[in-house]
Design a protein around this motif. Structure first.
Motif, short mmCIF file in Angstrom:
data_model
loop_
_atom_site.label_atom_id
_atom_site.label_comp_id
_atom_site.label_asym_id
_atom_site.label_seq_id
_atom_site.Cartn_x
_atom_site.Cartn_y
_atom_site.Cartn_z
N GLY A 46 0.77 -1.06 0.25
CA GLY A 46 0.06 0.00 -0.01
C GLY A 46 0.83 1.32 -0.03
O GLY A 46 1.95 1.19 0.36
N THR B 248 0.10 5.92 0.54
CA THR B 248 -0.66 6.94 0.70
C THR B 248 -0.03 8.52 0.58
O THR B 248 1.25 8.39 0.87
CB THR B 248 -1.42 6.82 2.19
OG1 THR B 248 -2.45 7.83 2.24
CG2 THR B 248 -0.35 6.94 3.20
N LEU C 271 -2.21 2.98 6.21
CA LEU C 271 -1.51 1.84 5.89
C LEU C 271 -1.99 0.53 6.52
O LEU C 271 -2.20 -0.55 6.06
CB LEU C 271 -0.07 2.27 5.58
CG LEU C 271 0.48 3.19 4.72
CD1 LEU C 271 2.00 3.38 5.07
CD2 LEU C 271 0.59 2.37 3.51
N THR D 248 5.76 0.34 6.60
CA THR D 248 4.67 -0.51 6.10
C THR D 248 4.21 -0.54 4.82
O THR D 248 3.79 -1.18 4.03
CB THR D 248 3.51 -0.29 6.99
OG1 THR D 248 3.10 1.04 7.04
CG2 THR D 248 3.68 -0.85 8.34
N GLY D 249 4.64 0.95 4.24
CA GLY D 249 4.32 1.19 2.76
C GLY D 249 4.86 2.34 2.49
O GLY D 249 5.69 2.95 2.94
#
Length: 194
Positions: free
Chosen positions: A95, A97, A110, A150-151
């Motif tokens: 992901g 953002t 996320l 995480t992303g």
């Protein structure tokens, strides 16, 4: 070995997140994937089928009011039809953002993507980078300059257009696209070996 299919399911309210989606697409394509950009607020039946046949789905949305956009939430709820059929089980997920603030609660967006992927039985691919710009020798031009694991996270000033998306954030998103594709190749080899 077949070419991995990577789909990027995203929403972009003002164009900033679309810039990040395009960077993920470019990175995935550079690494050898067949890539599909899917705007979730305009998704068609054919595009749902593309998601079903994908090896990896990368979720993307701006962070609005501490979570993914309303349009992305509508898509997430609609994906429950796939959940009932376990249609996305064992696919890869990742992901990205964007928000105007350095933090802007992007982590929550996320994590929302991670939970969505977990409910579908998908395997999450993290960014795989150390944080950038966290020492006196670092700079805002470092990959992962916002220090998110995480992303891919991006920050764009609220009073500037999509052309102002930070180049380091674009490069970080490209890295994520390559990483997802390389991970999909490893998973494919593992399935063949098993």
């Amino acid at each position: 070995m077949t070419t991995p299919v990577v789909s990027i399911a995203y929403h972009s309210g003002y164009g900033h997140t679309a810039v990040i989606a395009e960077a993920v697409r470019a990175g995935a394509a550079e690494a050898g994937a067949e890539v599909h950009l899917i705007k979730v607020d305009e998704i068609t039946d054919e595009q749902w089928e593309t998601l079903d046949r994908s090896d990896a789905i990368v979720f993307g949305s701006p962070t609005y009011m501490g979570t993914a956009s309303g349009a992305f939430h509508v898509f997430a709820e609609a994906s429950s039809k796939r959940w009932f059929q376990l249609a996305w089980k064992d696919k890869l997920a990742a992901g990205f953002t964007n928000s105007a603030s350095k933090s802007g609660d992007k982590l929550h967006t996320l994590q929302f993507f991670q939970i969505l992927a977990g409910q579908h039985g998908m395997h999450w691919v993290n960014l795989g980078l150390h944080p950038g710009w966290n020492s006196s020798t670092g700079s805002e031009h470092d990959l992962n300059r916002l220090g998110v694991f995480t992303g891919a996270a991006a920050q764009t000033n609220s009073d500037e257009g999509p052309e102002a998306v930070h180049k380091a954030d674009v490069a970080t998103a490209g890295h994520l696209g390559r990483r997802v594709t390389e991970t999909a190749k490893v998973f494919a080899r593992g399935r063949v070996a098993a």
